[in-house]
Enzyme design. Sequence first.
Site, PDB file in Angstrom:
ATOM      1  N   THR A 164     -14.889  24.972  74.768  1.00  0.00           N
ATOM      2  CA  THR A 164     -15.819  23.843  74.947  1.00  0.00           C
ATOM      3  C   THR A 164     -15.071  22.513  75.005  1.00  0.00           C
ATOM      4  OG1 THR A 164     -16.053  23.549  72.576  1.00  0.00           O
ATOM      5  CG2 THR A 164     -17.605  25.041  73.649  1.00  0.00           C
ATOM      6  N   PHE A 173     -13.856  22.220  67.203  1.00  0.00           N
ATOM      7  CA  PHE A 173     -13.265  22.143  68.537  1.00  0.00           C
ATOM      8  C   PHE A 173     -12.810  23.537  68.958  1.00  0.00           C
ATOM      9  CE2 PHE A 173      -9.465  21.823  71.142  1.00  0.00           C
ATOM     10  CZ  PHE A 173      -9.827  20.887  72.100  1.00  0.00           C
ATOM     11  N   ASP A 212     -14.480  16.803  60.795  1.00  0.00           N
ATOM     12  CA  ASP A 212     -13.284  17.055  61.612  1.00  0.00           C
ATOM     13  C   ASP A 212     -12.042  16.617  60.837  1.00  0.00           C
ATOM     14  OD1 ASP A 212     -11.295  17.166  63.457  1.00  0.00           O
ATOM     15  OD2 ASP A 212     -12.278  15.922  64.967  1.00  0.00           O
ATOM     16  N   ASP A 261      16.008  16.640  66.649  1.00  0.00           N
ATOM     17  CA  ASP A 261      15.829  17.762  65.741  1.00  0.00           C
ATOM     18  C   ASP A 261      15.795  19.107  66.448  1.00  0.00           C
ATOM     19  OD1 ASP A 261      13.444  17.351  66.960  1.00  0.00           O
ATOM     20  OD2 ASP A 261      12.272  17.137  65.130  1.00  0.00           O
ATOM     21  N   MET A 290     -14.915  20.385  72.822  1.00  0.00           N
ATOM     22  CA  MET A 290     -15.741  19.357  72.173  1.00  0.00           C
ATOM     23  C   MET A 290     -15.863  19.751  70.708  1.00  0.00           C
ATOM     24  SD  MET A 290     -18.810  18.324  74.720  1.00  0.00           S
ATOM     25  CE  MET A 290     -19.694  19.842  74.552  1.00  0.00           C
ATOM     26  N   ASP A 331      17.785  19.166  71.879  1.00  0.00           N
ATOM     27  CA  ASP A 331      18.394  17.840  71.661  1.00  0.00           C
ATOM     28  C   ASP A 331      19.908  17.947  71.480  1.00  0.00           C
ATOM     29  OD1 ASP A 331      16.117  16.310  71.766  1.00  0.00           O
ATOM     30  OD2 ASP A 331      15.676  16.561  69.638  1.00  0.00           O
ATOM     31  N   ASP A 361      13.099   8.171  69.616  1.00  0.00           N
ATOM     32  CA  ASP A 361      11.950   8.968  70.037  1.00  0.00           C
ATOM     33  C   ASP A 361      10.687   8.205  69.711  1.00  0.00           C
ATOM     34  OD1 ASP A 361      12.879  11.293  71.244  1.00  0.00           O
ATOM     35  OD2 ASP A 361      13.512  12.098  69.293  1.00  0.00           O
TER      36      ASP A 361
END
Lengths: 580, 681
Positions: free
Chosen positions: B383, B379, B347, B517, B385, B521, B310
């Site tokens: 928006t 965020f 952030d 996992d 942003m 799968d 993966d």
Amino acid sequence: MTTHALAEFAVVVASVLLLALPLGTWIARVMEPGVRPLPLARVERAAWRLLRTTPEDDMHWSRYAGHILGLSVAAVLLLYALQRLQGVLPLGAGMPSVPPLLAFNTAVSFVTNTNWQAYAGEATLGLLVPMVGLTVQNFLSAAVGLAVLAALVRGLVRREASGVGNLWVDLVRGTLYVLLPLSFIIALLLAGQGVPQTLRATRTVTLVEPLAGTDTTVSTQTIPLGPVASQVAIKQLGTNGGGYYNANSAHPLENPTPFSNLVQVVSILLIPAALCLAFGRLVRAPRQGWALLTAMVVIYVGSTLPTLAAEQAGTPQLRSAGVELAASPTQPGGNMEGKEVRFGIAGSAIWATATTAASNGSVNAMHDSFTPLGGLFPMWLMQLGEVVFGGVGSGLYGMLVFALLAVFLAGLMVGRTPEYLGKKVEARDIKLAALVVLIPSAWVLLGTAVSLHVQGGRAGIFNAGPHGFSEVLYALSSAANNNGSAFGGLGANSAWYNTVLALAMWMGRFWIIVPVLALAGSFGGKRAVPPGAGTFPTDGPTFVLLLVATVLLVGALTFLPALALGPIVEQMQMIVGGAS
Amino acid sequence: MMARRRTPRDGRAAIAQASLAGLRKLHPRVMMRNPVMCVVWVGAAVTTLLAATGAEGARGFAIAISAWLWLTVWFANFAEALAEGRGRAHADALRSSRVSLEARRLRDPADPLTTERIAASALQKGDVFVVEAGELIAADGEVIDGIASVDESAVTGESAPVIRESGGDRTAVTAGTRVISDWLIVRVTANQGESFLDRMIGLIEAGRRRKTPNEVALEVLLAALSLVFLLAVATLLPFSLWSVESAGRGAPVTLTVLIALLVCLIPTTIGGLLSAIGIAGMDRMIRQNVIATSGRAVEAAGDVDVLLLDKTGTITLGNRQAAAFLPAHGVDVVDLARAASLASAADETPEGRSIVAFAHDRHQVDPAVLPEGAVFIPFTAETRMSGVDMGGRAIRKGAVDAVARATGAALPADVEAASRKVAAVGGTPLVVIDGARVLGVIELKDIVKAGIRDRFDALRRMGIRTVMITGDNPLTAASIAAEAGVDDYLAQATPEDKLRLIREYQAKGHLVAMTGDGTNDAPALAQADVAVAMNSGTPAAKEAGNMIDLDSNPTKLLEVVETGKQMLVTRGALTTFSTANDVAKYFAILPAAFAGTYPSLAALDIMRLASPQSAVLAAVIFNALIIVALVPLALRGVRVRPVGAAQLLRRNLLIYGVGGLVAPFLGIKLIDLALVALRLT
């Protein structure tokens, strides 16, 4: 070793390799469907109709093996009956019927491609038995070897398949395209050298120099004749080895000239060598075939050189008897006892290892009279399991079993579970491979042990000490590995040896063919792992060395104790005895 | 617990324990499991009888031989016991954490308030229990209600707690782990004795362990070799009797010498260490926190030639990270970096942190300390942003279209072009604005893990193909695949695609390994030859896999393959060594055995050993000691180098084949010299 001997040896090896190239290509082409000469193809199809079979009737390995066993049992019975009825059937040349045990031994011997001869050809058999019985078996037993090999190759090539081919189709192809045409060529070459090819049983000639006895003078000699050239051709090509005459290829009519000697020794090794290359083509990896052939050549050359050296060196006893041991332009020197003057040391020693490396068994000199060391290598080559060239088909399938063992022993060292040609080697395969190696060895050792201690076995031993021991060991090695060569010095036409050797030949042949066919079935049913950088390479010099080491180690480890009590101690005693 | 180092004292205790266990294993019933050592056992018993009765004279010699034969058997048992002990120590540590566990079982799964206290061992599959903060989870199970953070360090060694909740892919809990907040209602998925831990313990105990297919095949070969040697040695007696009679001198070879020869020839080195190698291989897996549910899976790991990996977590770090600042025309790149750093200062998302770090590392922009009054604009989905308002400036970063909408004007052409270029190679462009001024673009992209390319190169040299599986579009996938150096990739992969890919490879004969996992799968995991399920995965995934990685680290697959190979290489190396050893032993024993009958065979005694008796004894002693000498190698495993098979074969043949041929000549000679020096012969 003389330069001449080396040159002669080089010519033999080079001829085998050069001829094996085109022959290998040819065999690979005719053992599978494909383009072939039209007249022969018509015969092939006619033979199928006669046998009521087609290649489409693909056999499971067990059915394939069952048919071989059935065919072989029938062949033994027929051959036995022919010999027992020789006295009443036509073309018997006045010979009486063959006694039961000897007939049984001979029947098994020729059906198993061994051609052990407890009888003297010209004194026991007329024309009918050799022509209708023995020669047919010479072809058929070699064709069976080819067929079993073809089945094993299919097993390795096919994926998730249930069948391994059709026995009858394989027998027809092997006989029609390989054995018959080659025999024809070789028979012509031999006849050209003076080997008789006639239906006259005998010819009486006047002696050039009458032999004066005490009260009579012998002035004529009756020379047994017959279709000798044709039988000798297939005897060599089919790794059969059963001579027309008792003296085999040492007889001046069976092998008259140095050139006929070359033709015969090359034809002993030719088909087994070509089969390696055919194998490479059939598995679509020619290098795989070359690797197997190289391993065989290495062991053959490695065994021949010391034999040559030992025979040329002679013995201290010969030296003290005043024999000139050095080769000179007029004298071969060395140990010439039991050898033909027209072949000399080189021609005899090269033949001795060729006939025992391949499971041929024909002789052009008496191995019993070789020096101990010179006799050791021929014996050892048989004990290795007849895989160095070996028999037609049987040599290569035996070698492939050793390749599986080599891959298994060392293959883990690349960090993957072992595989050969993309097929995983699993527990069942190892069981089968172990059987193939175990059965002949067990017969050789147990048979020798018992023969040394029963009355019937002891009675046949002509020499005391290590040499007597070697004679018994050699006979059992020869029979159980389907070689058929005789050391001599052993009274083998007795109830004991006729029985024990016949059993050894039967076990040594079919207790190997059945597991090999089972292997073919097992591999055929497997998926194939594609080769990559992580797969064990089985086509390079490393593998060749590994394969050689495995064959030698297994052979050495099994037989070293026995050899130590035979030829090895004899050689030591000879040196010690010569020094004192 | 995992990280605890072995101390020398532990080592001594382990050896003492293994020594005792080795004695207990002398019981005939245990010995029957190992055909090769069983032969030695019988040989030791017979020579002991011969020594006791004095049937063959030379009693001291017979006693010495029988003593060394018993030692040979014991050394082999010791090796096995030592391997078991090491594995068990680890398993015991895991097990001890749940011996005295209690569970609060729900009488009625629908009523979580009525519980009864029962011992964890009484829990059965299908029972439902509740577990709260501070309690240990009593059994492996699946969360059917609740959400909690769980400390799994007892099992994984990883100290950070993980979230376990009902539904989704994080429902599996392991016995012995501790809930540290909130509560869970768990349904037991395995009966006692069937949990992964129990299965693992089964793999490292010789008595319960099932032999792997290759081990079985090897044992067949070893048994066949033993049979060949039994024949060769047994027939020596009649040969010898005849030779004595025929030569008229000497005495037949004694049974003691024949048994000594037999034991020296049969492959005792590999026969004695085979089981230890297998157990040690399992133990190495366990020490990497991988639990295999069968030995077969570990062996298959060595054969794997295709790895499906993966992308996320294995090839790339989990999140996208800043990789470049692309300033708009007329903007200094440092100004862009500074603005980007400011916009991300508060952030806390990985992307945000990576921008601050990248600005610092590449453009020496110190992480900004936001002034008093600065307002972080988080965020939002609306928006799309985020940024900061400070001192009248409104600094924002956001998706291209979101920024264009916010500024109300089309972006400058060069910024537009830069964004398209970033997107074209699979990256994510973020546009940075200061008020209405467009400063430039931040390129976020997947970061390929350091060193992963080298590992893929190494795998390629070993003949293993790597295939990257990703949900990304083909363009992105191609760019990451090229950067990581995988051989192939599968883009926009659905679970069905994965399954199909595995089948395709298998149809061509390849063996495929993968990790997974999620529940979706599971079909692919069940299809793969080696399937490593993450411990954090769903019960369905764990059930479908044949290995479980307790650390839930998908990169572990590479180690799993190496461990599998290592086990096979070790087995092969010792087999080759063991067989090659025999040549020297013949040269030692044969001349000695027949010294009386054929003195001239002494020429074969190229080691010039002191006497026939010392020769036989030296060979037997060498044969026994070599087992002990190779125990560390058997337990540690032969190192697997990342080279092609041909090179690996050459190297190992040289070391273990040629080495095996030469070593015993030296060893036997040295032991012979020592025997003479100690006047033992």
